[in-house]
Design a protein around this motif. Structure first.
Motif, PDB file in Angstrom:
ATOM      1  N   GLN A 161       0.685  -1.399   0.442  1.00 55.64           N
ATOM      2  CA  GLN A 161       0.189   0.166  -0.020  1.00 55.64           C
ATOM      3  C   GLN A 161       0.614   1.508   0.059  1.00 55.64           C
ATOM      4  N   VAL A 162       0.255   2.198  -0.870  1.00 57.20           N
ATOM      5  CA  VAL A 162       1.010   3.734  -0.687  1.00 57.20           C
ATOM      6  C   VAL A 162       1.361   3.943   0.985  1.00 57.20           C
ATOM      7  N   GLN A 163       2.431   4.509   1.044  1.00 60.49           N
ATOM      8  CA  GLN A 163       2.558   5.196   2.645  1.00 60.49           C
ATOM      9  C   GLN A 163       3.967   6.490   2.378  1.00 60.49           C
ATOM     10  N   ASP A 172      -3.246  12.461  -4.123  1.00 60.16           N
ATOM     11  CA  ASP A 172      -4.358  11.306  -4.084  1.00 60.16           C
ATOM     12  C   ASP A 172      -3.837  10.986  -2.230  1.00 60.16           C
ATOM     13  N   TYR A 173      -2.994  10.774  -2.628  1.00 64.04           N
ATOM     14  CA  TYR A 173      -1.979   9.663  -0.917  1.00 64.04           C
ATOM     15  C   TYR A 173      -1.259  11.280  -0.060  1.00 64.04           C
TER      16      TYR A 173
END
Length: 124
Positions: free
Chosen positions: A1-3, A112-113
């Motif tokens: 997942q994106v972090q 977006d993140y």
């Protein structure tokens, strides 16, 4: 997942400097633009600086000439060098991933993140 994980915040006196870092993981870093935002208590989140896949940059008028955004694609790290800090720069600083590789407007809806933020406090 994106972090996205920020670090480097702290407390400095007016005129001082800090360097923020943001380490990204979970995606191909060089495929997206990045941005720095900040939010002071009781205020809206505002864009500070952005950088695209090719290294083109943009800055908010309030930090132009004092802050420099850069990145190291090899280590998936985004930086924000902040010089000549002022008390009005006091805020929680966030890094964020843009939804596209090109330079984007420094508005939250284009990103977006987000990281969790790192606090910067500048005393007069």
């Amino acid at each position: 997942q994106v972090q996205l994980v920020e670090s480097g915040g702290g407390s400095v006196q007016s005129g001082g400097s800090l360097r923020l870092s943001c380490v990204a993981s979970g995606y191909t870093y060089s495929d997206y633009s990045m941005g720095w935002f900040r939010q002071a208590p009781g205020k809206k989140r505002e864009g500070v600086a952005g950088i695209d896949r090719g290294g083109a940059t943009s800055y908010a008028n309030s930090v132009e000439g004092r802050f420099t955004v850069s990145q190291d694609n090899a280590s998936n790290t985004l930086y924000l060098q902040m010089n000549s800090l002022k008390p009005e720069d006091t805020a929680l600083y966030f890094c964020a991933r843009g939804y596209a590789p090109r330079l984007l407007p420094l508005l939250p809806r284009y990103f977006d993140y987000w990281g969790q933020g790192t606090q910067v406090t500048v005393s007069s």
